[in-house]
Design an enzyme around this catalytic site. Sequence first.
Site, short mmCIF file in Angstrom:
data_model
loop_
_atom_site.label_atom_id
_atom_site.label_comp_id
_atom_site.label_asym_id
_atom_site.label_seq_id
_atom_site.Cartn_x
_atom_site.Cartn_y
_atom_site.Cartn_z
N ASP A 63 -0.90 -3.82 -48.22
CA ASP A 63 0.60 -4.31 -48.82
C ASP A 63 1.21 -4.88 -47.41
O ASP A 63 1.36 -3.99 -46.77
CB ASP A 63 1.22 -3.29 -49.53
CG ASP A 63 2.67 -3.72 -49.82
OD1 ASP A 63 3.01 -4.59 -49.61
OD2 ASP A 63 3.17 -2.67 -50.60
N HIS B 130 5.14 1.94 -51.70
CA HIS B 130 6.38 1.48 -52.41
C HIS B 130 5.94 1.58 -54.08
O HIS B 130 4.56 1.53 -54.19
CB HIS B 130 6.45 -0.04 -52.18
CG HIS B 130 7.77 -0.67 -52.86
ND1 HIS B 130 7.62 -1.18 -53.96
CD2 HIS B 130 9.13 -0.80 -52.39
CE1 HIS B 130 8.79 -1.93 -54.29
NE2 HIS B 130 9.52 -1.53 -53.30
N GLN C 79 6.04 -5.38 -45.67
CA GLN C 79 6.97 -5.01 -44.65
C GLN C 79 6.23 -5.40 -43.25
O GLN C 79 6.84 -4.89 -42.06
CB GLN C 79 7.25 -3.52 -44.63
CG GLN C 79 8.20 -3.19 -45.82
CD GLN C 79 9.50 -3.73 -45.81
OE1 GLN C 79 9.99 -4.32 -44.79
NE2 GLN C 79 10.14 -3.67 -47.04
N LYS D 287 11.08 -11.92 -47.91
CA LYS D 287 11.43 -10.93 -46.84
C LYS D 287 10.91 -11.60 -45.27
O LYS D 287 11.27 -10.80 -44.46
CB LYS D 287 10.72 -9.54 -46.89
CG LYS D 287 10.73 -8.72 -48.08
CD LYS D 287 10.13 -7.54 -48.22
CE LYS D 287 9.79 -6.80 -49.49
NZ LYS D 287 11.18 -6.19 -50.00
N CYS E 181 12.79 2.94 -53.75
CA CYS E 181 11.24 2.53 -54.50
C CYS E 181 10.13 3.19 -53.74
O CYS E 181 9.08 2.87 -54.00
CB CYS E 181 10.92 1.26 -54.79
SG CYS E 181 12.20 -0.09 -55.42
#
Length: 419
Positions: free
Chosen positions: A201, A128, A204, A227, A367
């Site tokens: 990261d 991202h 997600q 999220k 993104c």
Amino acid sequence: MITLLNNIELEEIRDDFPVLNQHVHGQHLIYFDNAATSQKPRQVIDAITDYYQRYNANVHRGIHALAERATREYELARQKVARFIHAESPEQIIFTSGATAGINLVAQSWARTNLRPGDEILLTWMEHHSNTVPWYQVAAQTGAVITRIELNADGILAVPEIGPRTKLVAVTHASNVLGTINPVRELADAAHKVGAVILVDGAQSLPHLPIDVQALDCDFLVFSGHKMLGPTGSGALYGKRHLLEAMPPFLGGGEMIREVTPTGFTCNDLPYKFEAGTPAIAEAIGLGAAVDYLQRIGMEKIRRHEIEITQYAMDRLCEFVEVIIYGPLKAEQRSGLVAFTFSDIHPHDLATFFDQHGIAIRAGHHCAMPLHKKLRLAATARASFYLYNTRDEIDTFIAALAAAKKFFGACPTGRALGF
Ligand code: 7TS
């Protein structure tokens, strides 16, 4: 044994999300844009309201009852997050406004002080922009250079030998476009062999998979609360203690100091060293309530449910020869989202068509422009699922796709993946 969510459980879960119970353009809302942000259960909304209605006060400074309660609840939320990701201690959880803020903190604190000209920052093609631009900025500041791990045709990383010039590996745990779940532990081992550190990261992955930072052996992990059923403006950075202890503060201000003299300052202990100013208190408390909610259902169960409906969605999408799905074709290898193109219909047109049917999906580059460039695509359409989504909703989505085919007059493209 982990069982799937049954229909009664799914109904109960859906009842907790007031926003799902509405019509959009005359159709019952189907929310398939969970990778952008998830919906919030009543329990999270109530926790935020409760703070403002009953004990709104600043934290770590007041001696009155409201301030003490606010501080207690804020720190309790930190403990919940620490337990959720199996951190060694709550002091290693720095509350941030989300994944982006956590990555920028590591870039401007750890990377800026540790990188030298010629050092390599190893990324992947599926990052991202939040896990790309901060490294471009730090590379310009330090003279470090960016390199990337290649992808195979299924959108899976080819885990490389990491060379001695690599000082930092920054990798997404799960791609927000391909869905690919990356082998973080293998990458951590390869990074540590050459003395590099690894930042994961988790934007997600944390909402969808059970996460154990100690088992992953990652040095840093970031995520966004919004999220994973929590409020916007919430999230955290986890770091190994010896790294966090050695890092200079990123932002200066109240809360992060132990003492300020006429000419200088000394830093507060972890985690406060990195939490300058009044924090997002209601947001952290709401995040704690989101963690409670997810844990009550169980992350293994949520993961099984998402594998089931994602595989179903991919199988049904494959009924259309005009559809190209990007990323691995087995749901076990991906998180609960599917990015696809449909013939030569522009994904934005497709998203608008779905919206008219009450179905929220996202279209665009998500993104992740370097990845889309690599795929030679301007945009993809993306349906992303969560614990409250159902097979019935996927059937409605597929029926809408069939209607789109008629409406736009789609034809097969036969375009190859293009890695
Ligand atoms: N990393 C990944 C892998 C993401 O998917 C996102 C947001 C971020 C970082 C940034 O998170 P933030 O909460 O700090 O903004 N991804 C998306 C998306 O796919 N659609 O909208 C936001």
